[in-house]
Motif scaffolding. Structure first.
Motif, PDB file in Angstrom:
ATOM      1  N   ALA A 182     -19.978   1.942  17.484  1.00  0.00           N
ATOM      2  CA  ALA A 182     -19.839   3.396  17.522  1.00  0.00           C
ATOM      3  C   ALA A 182     -18.388   3.862  17.475  1.00  0.00           C
ATOM      4  O   ALA A 182     -18.127   5.003  17.161  1.00  0.00           O
ATOM      5  CB  ALA A 182     -20.513   3.933  18.782  1.00  0.00           C
ATOM      6  N   GLY A 183     -17.439   2.997  17.792  1.00  0.00           N
ATOM      7  CA  GLY A 183     -16.041   3.404  17.824  1.00  0.00           C
ATOM      8  C   GLY A 183     -15.501   3.749  16.454  1.00  0.00           C
ATOM      9  O   GLY A 183     -15.916   3.194  15.446  1.00  0.00           O
ATOM     10  N   GLY A 184     -14.558   4.698  16.421  1.00  0.00           N
ATOM     11  CA  GLY A 184     -13.941   5.093  15.159  1.00  0.00           C
ATOM     12  C   GLY A 184     -12.693   4.266  14.892  1.00  0.00           C
ATOM     13  O   GLY A 184     -12.478   3.213  15.486  1.00  0.00           O
ATOM     14  N   TRP A 185     -11.859   4.766  14.038  1.00  0.00           N
ATOM     15  CA  TRP A 185     -10.622   4.084  13.667  1.00  0.00           C
ATOM     16  C   TRP A 185      -9.567   4.244  14.751  1.00  0.00           C
ATOM     17  O   TRP A 185      -9.481   5.277  15.401  1.00  0.00           O
ATOM     18  CB  TRP A 185     -10.088   4.661  12.358  1.00  0.00           C
ATOM     19  N   ARG A 186      -8.752   3.218  14.904  1.00  0.00           N
ATOM     20  CA  ARG A 186      -7.611   3.248  15.822  1.00  0.00           C
ATOM     21  C   ARG A 186      -6.361   2.841  15.057  1.00  0.00           C
ATOM     22  O   ARG A 186      -6.418   1.991  14.162  1.00  0.00           O
ATOM     23  CB  ARG A 186      -7.828   2.286  16.989  1.00  0.00           C
ATOM     24  N   LEU A 187      -5.249   3.454  15.414  1.00  0.00           N
ATOM     25  CA  LEU A 187      -3.955   3.104  14.839  1.00  0.00           C
ATOM     26  C   LEU A 187      -3.238   2.194  15.827  1.00  0.00           C
ATOM     27  O   LEU A 187      -3.083   2.542  17.003  1.00  0.00           O
ATOM     28  CB  LEU A 187      -3.131   4.366  14.587  1.00  0.00           C
ATOM     29  N   ALA A 224     -10.424  -2.992   8.736  1.00  0.00           N
ATOM     30  CA  ALA A 224      -9.023  -3.072   9.152  1.00  0.00           C
ATOM     31  C   ALA A 224      -8.118  -2.984   7.934  1.00  0.00           C
ATOM     32  O   ALA A 224      -8.467  -3.453   6.850  1.00  0.00           O
ATOM     33  CB  ALA A 224      -8.748  -4.363   9.906  1.00  0.00           C
ATOM     34  N   VAL A 225      -6.953  -2.357   8.136  1.00  0.00           N
ATOM     35  CA  VAL A 225      -5.947  -2.226   7.082  1.00  0.00           C
ATOM     36  C   VAL A 225      -4.584  -2.451   7.716  1.00  0.00           C
ATOM     37  O   VAL A 225      -4.251  -1.818   8.715  1.00  0.00           O
ATOM     38  CB  VAL A 225      -5.971  -0.815   6.447  1.00  0.00           C
ATOM     39  N   VAL A 226      -3.808  -3.365   7.155  1.00  0.00           N
ATOM     40  CA  VAL A 226      -2.410  -3.542   7.554  1.00  0.00           C
ATOM     41  C   VAL A 226      -1.579  -2.799   6.517  1.00  0.00           C
ATOM     42  O   VAL A 226      -1.781  -2.963   5.313  1.00  0.00           O
ATOM     43  CB  VAL A 226      -2.009  -5.031   7.610  1.00  0.00           C
ATOM     44  N   VAL A 227      -0.658  -1.955   6.977  1.00  0.00           N
ATOM     45  CA  VAL A 227       0.120  -1.084   6.101  1.00  0.00           C
ATOM     46  C   VAL A 227       1.602  -1.402   6.252  1.00  0.00           C
ATOM     47  O   VAL A 227       2.076  -1.685   7.358  1.00  0.00           O
ATOM     48  CB  VAL A 227      -0.123   0.404   6.477  1.00  0.00           C
ATOM     49  N   HIS A 228       2.330  -1.362   5.136  1.00  0.00           N
ATOM     50  CA  HIS A 228       3.789  -1.480   5.166  1.00  0.00           C
ATOM     51  C   HIS A 228       4.387  -0.174   4.666  1.00  0.00           C
ATOM     52  O   HIS A 228       4.014   0.322   3.603  1.00  0.00           O
ATOM     53  CB  HIS A 228       4.276  -2.623   4.274  1.00  0.00           C
ATOM     54  N   LYS A 229       5.313   0.374   5.440  1.00  0.00           N
ATOM     55  CA  LYS A 229       6.012   1.596   5.045  1.00  0.00           C
ATOM     56  C   LYS A 229       7.495   1.258   5.005  1.00  0.00           C
ATOM     57  O   LYS A 229       8.082   0.918   6.031  1.00  0.00           O
ATOM     58  CB  LYS A 229       5.732   2.713   6.043  1.00  0.00           C
ATOM     59  N   GLY A 230       8.071   1.280   3.822  1.00  0.00           N
ATOM     60  CA  GLY A 230       9.483   0.949   3.674  1.00  0.00           C
ATOM     61  C   GLY A 230       9.807   0.610   2.240  1.00  0.00           C
ATOM     62  O   GLY A 230       8.925   0.454   1.397  1.00  0.00           O
ATOM     63  N   ALA A 231      11.116   0.454   1.966  1.00  0.00           N
ATOM     64  CA  ALA A 231      11.582   0.260   0.602  1.00  0.00           C
ATOM     65  C   ALA A 231      11.506  -1.177   0.128  1.00  0.00           C
ATOM     66  O   ALA A 231      11.478  -1.437  -1.064  1.00  0.00           O
ATOM     67  CB  ALA A 231      13.020   0.765   0.488  1.00  0.00           C
ATOM     68  N   SER A 232      11.474  -2.141   1.036  1.00  0.00           N
ATOM     69  CA  SER A 232      11.445  -3.539   0.618  1.00  0.00           C
ATOM     70  C   SER A 232      10.622  -4.341   1.611  1.00  0.00           C
ATOM     71  O   SER A 232      10.363  -3.884   2.722  1.00  0.00           O
ATOM     72  CB  SER A 232      12.865  -4.107   0.538  1.00  0.00           C
ATOM     73  N   PRO A 233      10.237  -5.567   1.230  1.00  0.00           N
ATOM     74  CA  PRO A 233       9.466  -6.381   2.180  1.00  0.00           C
ATOM     75  C   PRO A 233      10.271  -6.796   3.404  1.00  0.00           C
ATOM     76  O   PRO A 233       9.721  -7.205   4.406  1.00  0.00           O
ATOM     77  CB  PRO A 233       9.037  -7.593   1.347  1.00  0.00           C
ATOM     78  N   HIS A 234      11.605  -6.684   3.315  1.00  0.00           N
ATOM     79  CA  HIS A 234      12.470  -7.085   4.432  1.00  0.00           C
ATOM     80  C   HIS A 234      12.867  -5.920   5.323  1.00  0.00           C
ATOM     81  O   HIS A 234      13.429  -6.123   6.392  1.00  0.00           O
ATOM     82  CB  HIS A 234      13.724  -7.771   3.893  1.00  0.00           C
ATOM     83  N   HIS A 235      12.620  -4.731   4.867  1.00  0.00           N
ATOM     84  CA  HIS A 235      12.968  -3.543   5.637  1.00  0.00           C
ATOM     85  C   HIS A 235      11.762  -2.616   5.647  1.00  0.00           C
ATOM     86  O   HIS A 235      11.066  -2.477   4.663  1.00  0.00           O
ATOM     87  CB  HIS A 235      14.160  -2.812   5.009  1.00  0.00           C
ATOM     88  N   GLY A 236      11.532  -2.018   6.751  1.00  0.00           N
ATOM     89  CA  GLY A 236      10.416  -1.096   6.861  1.00  0.00           C
ATOM     90  C   GLY A 236       9.632  -1.369   8.124  1.00  0.00           C
ATOM     91  O   GLY A 236      10.103  -2.027   9.049  1.00  0.00           O
ATOM     92  N   HIS A 237       8.425  -0.891   8.121  1.00  0.00           N
ATOM     93  CA  HIS A 237       7.620  -0.948   9.329  1.00  0.00           C
ATOM     94  C   HIS A 237       6.191  -1.328   8.962  1.00  0.00           C
ATOM     95  O   HIS A 237       5.626  -0.804   8.010  1.00  0.00           O
ATOM     96  CB  HIS A 237       7.647   0.426  10.007  1.00  0.00           C
ATOM     97  N   TYR A 238       5.633  -2.261   9.708  1.00  0.00           N
ATOM     98  CA  TYR A 238       4.236  -2.660   9.540  1.00  0.00           C
ATOM     99  C   TYR A 238       3.419  -2.091  10.699  1.00  0.00           C
ATOM    100  O   TYR A 238       3.864  -2.110  11.843  1.00  0.00           O
ATOM    101  CB  TYR A 238       4.094  -4.182   9.541  1.00  0.00           C
ATOM    102  N   TYR A 239       2.241  -1.596  10.379  1.00  0.00           N
ATOM    103  CA  TYR A 239       1.306  -1.135  11.399  1.00  0.00           C
ATOM    104  C   TYR A 239      -0.094  -1.343  10.865  1.00  0.00           C
ATOM    105  O   TYR A 239      -0.274  -1.732   9.701  1.00  0.00           O
ATOM    106  CB  TYR A 239       1.570   0.325  11.804  1.00  0.00           C
ATOM    107  N   ALA A 240      -1.093  -1.115  11.699  1.00  0.00           N
ATOM    108  CA  ALA A 240      -2.467  -1.410  11.277  1.00  0.00           C
ATOM    109  C   ALA A 240      -3.440  -0.364  11.779  1.00  0.00           C
ATOM    110  O   ALA A 240      -3.221   0.281  12.806  1.00  0.00           O
ATOM    111  CB  ALA A 240      -2.888  -2.778  11.793  1.00  0.00           C
ATOM    112  N   TYR A 241      -4.535  -0.234  11.021  1.00  0.00           N
ATOM    113  CA  TYR A 241      -5.694   0.543  11.435  1.00  0.00           C
ATOM    114  C   TYR A 241      -6.835  -0.444  11.617  1.00  0.00           C
ATOM    115  O   TYR A 241      -6.954  -1.421  10.869  1.00  0.00           O
ATOM    116  CB  TYR A 241      -6.105   1.543  10.353  1.00  0.00           C
ATOM    117  N   GLY A 242      -7.669  -0.207  12.598  1.00  0.00           N
ATOM    118  CA  GLY A 242      -8.802  -1.097  12.789  1.00  0.00           C
ATOM    119  C   GLY A 242      -9.940  -0.398  13.502  1.00  0.00           C
ATOM    120  O   GLY A 242      -9.760   0.641  14.136  1.00  0.00           O
ATOM    121  N   ARG A 243     -11.119  -0.996  13.326  1.00  0.00           N
ATOM    122  CA  ARG A 243     -12.300  -0.538  14.063  1.00  0.00           C
ATOM    123  C   ARG A 243     -13.227  -1.740  14.211  1.00  0.00           C
ATOM    124  O   ARG A 243     -12.995  -2.798  13.636  1.00  0.00           O
ATOM    125  CB  ARG A 243     -12.984   0.634  13.387  1.00  0.00           C
TER     126      ARG A 243
END
Length: 114
Positions: free
Chosen positions: A55-60, A30-49
């Protein structure tokens, strides 16, 4: 008092699919990702398996959307994004025994005989 500023740390973080620590190996699940310019602005999302290596692959996981993605997706999602948390599971498969030099094997055998 010194003014406190909060900013996003831009240090590049490697996100290897597998790690080896001492005599154990670990697989990224699993990976939690932050996309944005600062910790207070942006978007968090995750990948997991499946952490058990199913047998399952990665999911967003992105807000209300969950979808299957390719195996390289968590490792290649670097444009403007930062891995925030990485989750690893210890591999259940036994590791091969270490390859010892003959003199080291004799040293250990002699020491154990004492």
């Amino acid at each position: 008092a010194a003014a406190r500023t909060r900013r996003k740390v831009e240090t590049r973080v490697d996100c290897p699919a597998a790690l080896r620590v001492d005599d154990a190996s670990y697989a990224l699940y699993a990976v939690v990702v932050h996309k944005g310019a600062s910790p207070h602005h942006g978007h968090y999302y995750a990948y997991g398996r499946d952490s058990a290596g199913g047998a399952g692959g990665w999911r967003l996981f992105d807000d209300e959307t969950v979808r299957d993605v390719g195996d390289a997706a968590p490792l290649s999602d670097v444009a403007g994004a930062s891995p925030y948390l990485l989750f690893y599971a210890r591999d259940a498969a036994p590791l091969p025994p270490p390859r010892w030099r003959a003199d080291l094997r004799k040293f250990v055998a002699d020491r154990d005989a004492d």
